[in-house]
Design an enzyme around this catalytic site. Structure first.
Site, PDB file in Angstrom:
ATOM      1  N   LYS A 132      44.082  50.092  29.515  1.00 23.77           N
ATOM      2  CA  LYS A 132      43.405  50.985  30.690  1.00 23.77           C
ATOM      3  C   LYS A 132      44.394  51.179  31.397  1.00 23.77           C
ATOM      4  O   LYS A 132      44.014  52.558  31.559  1.00 23.77           O
ATOM      5  CB  LYS A 132      42.464  50.282  31.327  1.00 23.77           C
ATOM      6  CG  LYS A 132      41.023  49.296  30.633  1.00 23.77           C
ATOM      7  CD  LYS A 132      40.036  49.305  31.038  1.00 23.77           C
ATOM      8  CE  LYS A 132      38.744  48.894  29.942  1.00 23.77           C
ATOM      9  NZ  LYS A 132      39.713  48.187  28.792  1.00 23.77           N
TER      10      LYS A 132
HETATM   11  C1  LIG Z   1      39.507  47.794  27.954  1.00 30.42           C
HETATM   12  C2  LIG Z   1      39.558  46.954  26.969  1.00 30.42           C
HETATM   13  C3  LIG Z   1      38.959  46.959  24.890  1.00 30.42           C
HETATM   14  C4  LIG Z   1      38.070  47.895  24.787  1.00 30.42           C
HETATM   15  O1  LIG Z   1      38.672  49.271  24.798  1.00 30.42           O
HETATM   16  P1  LIG Z   1      36.915  50.204  24.100  1.00 30.42           P
HETATM   17  O2  LIG Z   1      38.226  51.388  24.407  1.00 30.42           O
HETATM   18  O3  LIG Z   1      36.346  49.914  24.882  1.00 30.42           O
HETATM   19  O4  LIG Z   1      36.712  50.337  23.140  1.00 30.42           O
HETATM   20  C5  LIG Z   1      39.875  45.730  24.382  1.00 30.42           C
HETATM   21  N1  LIG Z   1      40.512  44.886  24.389  1.00 30.42           N
HETATM   22  C6  LIG Z   1      40.846  45.343  26.551  1.00 30.42           C
HETATM   23  C7  LIG Z   1      42.107  43.894  27.083  1.00 30.42           C
HETATM   24  C8  LIG Z   1      40.301  45.716  27.041  1.00 30.42           C
HETATM   25  O5  LIG Z   1      40.602  45.880  28.261  1.00 30.42           O
END
Ligand SMILES: *Cc1c(COP(=O)(O)O)cnc(C)c1O
Length: 495
Positions: A112
């Site tokens: 993120k």
């Molecule tokens: C948010 C997240 C995801 C999923 O990503 P999306 O964009 O919501 O599909 C996968 N792995 C981790 C560690 C995340 O923080």
């Protein structure tokens, strides 16, 4: 380039405006009116550039209302200043049979950061560009990772404040410490008595409360959101698909022009959708592999064309993918059909009946790009163990889901193009599950003992942001009941 809503024509607006507003008035998501195309010369020109320079080139194609200097400034503030612990912001680890795109070298050790470091810069610049004089208050309800990544991204960004609500007792000890030790003059972290749904519905209620908005306006404050439907969170993610490709060429894994596959651990469909934009732009991607856990609503959708959220919710060892409504799928439906009216209809069906059906013809079109499967927690742990044994590399649980599904794809199709596993978190972030997968007993250990135990096995050091937590003072003590969230917001605004 102009942006419009996935659900209607509406007014076409610039990207700066779309980033400030987050969501369109009709409830739709902002999408670019066309997807810019790049050619082989463009791809070749990326080869020599740093991640920041690549980002500036690619963002410039979408954010045409920002000047080159503005974009460059945003990118440098987001990815520079030793916020990332590697020279390449999104390094690729290559093994004989697969490559791993590590997206967790930012301040909070999860993917993120790639977007939440840049969104605040884009938003703050947008406020300046549009002559907006009000202060923006970002409200976030978090079940863990998003809160910390947003706090880190928005800290001390001019003209913006950020307030994060988390369920008291509903996040891991590390996640709680990460938030409560957050520094910055414009940040607030408050625990809500209740679970994540309480925190989330409290925030939604504040967003929907016109009277409260009026009150905030009296203080010169408007609300906005940092969640993954904001265009300013999606567009930064397109960059690392390009950077991964150039890394593979550099490593001699592929020749420039060869097509590759990406396997993506998916929740809200934001990460993988960025790959779809990259493919539409002309990056040679063959398949985007949508990897899920037991909450396999997307696997079913990509196989049958029916999206149906009426099903049991499973708590898994990949909590960031425990999602039954993947908001960004709406953008894919819009781009595949070019039809806002039909897209709005499906979203209405989803709201009213919890399901929609796109039909066989459209499904076929989507399947030209997407392939999907899911794995159980047992399979996820088994893969972590196996990869550690054979490669002495430790993937986190989310990464392991994508790795496992990539293997299933290979077995089922025989396609042996270069495969990139998109790695979304450091294994230290989900240390308990990872250690169990490695056969360790973890009973009775606190978070710091877990980190140290994992370090004994792992070549990579504990990330600084996690290692330093033990010594940091707790700076936030706010707790409120759900009914008191608005008061908590006002108290923060007046402070
Ligand atoms: C948010 C997240 C995801 C999923 O990503 P999306 O964009 O919501 O599909 C996968 N792995 C981790 C560690 C995340 O923080």
């Amino acid at each position: 380039m102009k942006y419009s809503s996935t659900r209607g024509k509406g007014a076409e607006i610039d990207s700066a405006e779309a980033i400030i507003r987050g969501l369109a008035d009709d409830g739709g998501l902002f999408v670019p009116e066309e997807i810019p195309a790049v050619d082989e010369a463009f791809l070749a020109s990326l080869q020599q550039l740093s991640y920041e320079e690549q980002a500036a080139r690619i963002l410039g194609l979408f954010l045409t209302d920002y000047t080159k200097e503005e974009i460059r400034g945003c990118v440098d503030r987001a990815y520079g200043h030793r916020k990332f612990d590697t020279e390449r912001r999104a390094p690729v680890r290559t093994f004989e049979d697969v490559s791993v795109l590590e997206l967790w070298h930012g301040p909070t050790s999860a993917f993120k950061d790639m977007a939440l470091q840049l969104l605040p810069q884009l938003m703050s610049t947008a406020l300046k560009k549009t002559g907006e004089t009000e202060e923006v208050l970002i409200l976030v309800a978090t079940s863990g990772d998003t809160g910390k990544a947003a706090l880190e991204g928005f800290r001390d960004v001019p003209q913006i404040r950020i307030m994060v609500f988390y369920p008291e007792g509903g996040v891991s000890r590390i996640q709680q410490l990460q938030m409560l030790t957050q520094e910055g003059k414009n940040v607030n972290v408050t625990a809500v008595k209740g679970n994540f749904d309480d925190a989330q519905s409290g925030v939604k209620k504040i967003f929907g409360d016109a009277e409260f908005s009026q009150k905030l306006a009296g203080y010169g404050v408007r609300l906005s959101s940092a969640n993954s439907i904001n265009w300013g969170r999606l567009v930064p993610q397109i960059v690392y698909y390009f950077s991964a490709y150039t890394e593979l060429v550099k490593a001699g894994k592929i020749q420039s022009g060869d097509s590759v596959n990406f396997s993506v651990p998916t929740g809200n469909f934001g990460d993988i959708l960025a790959g779809f934009y990259a493919k539409c732009m002309g990056l040679p991607i063959h398949k985007l592999i949508c990897a899920s856990n037991a909450n396999n609503v997307l696997t079913d959708f990509l196989r049958t064309g029916v999206y149906d959220r009426n099903r049991d919710f499973h708590k898994t060892i990949t909590p960031s993918m425990d999602i039954l409504i993947s908001s960004n799928l709406e953008r894919l439906l819009y781009h595949i059909t070019g039809d806002a009216f039909r897209t709005a209809g499906w979203m209405r069906d989803l709201q009213l009946q919890g399901r929609y059906d796109i039909g066989a013809e459209l499904l076929k079109k989507i399947q030209q790009t997407f392939w999907a499967d899911w794995v159980s927690d047992e399979e996820t742990k088994e893969l972590i163990h196996r990869v550690f044994q054979s490669k002495h590399y430790i993937p986190d649980t989310h990464t392991a889901v994508a790795w496992n599904v990539a293997e299933k794809y290979h077995q089922s199709t025989g396609d042996d193009r270069a495969m990139v596993i998109v790695s979304t978190a450091s294994p230290y972030k989900f240390n308990g599950s990872v250690l169990e997968a490695l056969g360790e007993t973890t009973a009775g250990m606190d978070e710091f003992q877990l980190l140290e135990t994992l370090q004994d096995k792992n070549d990579a050091p504990i990330p600084e942001g996690l290692a330093s937590l033990r010594a940091k003072p707790v700076l936030h003590h706010g707790v409120c009941r759900r009914e008191e969230m608005e008061q908590a917001v006002l108290a923060f605004i007046r402070s």
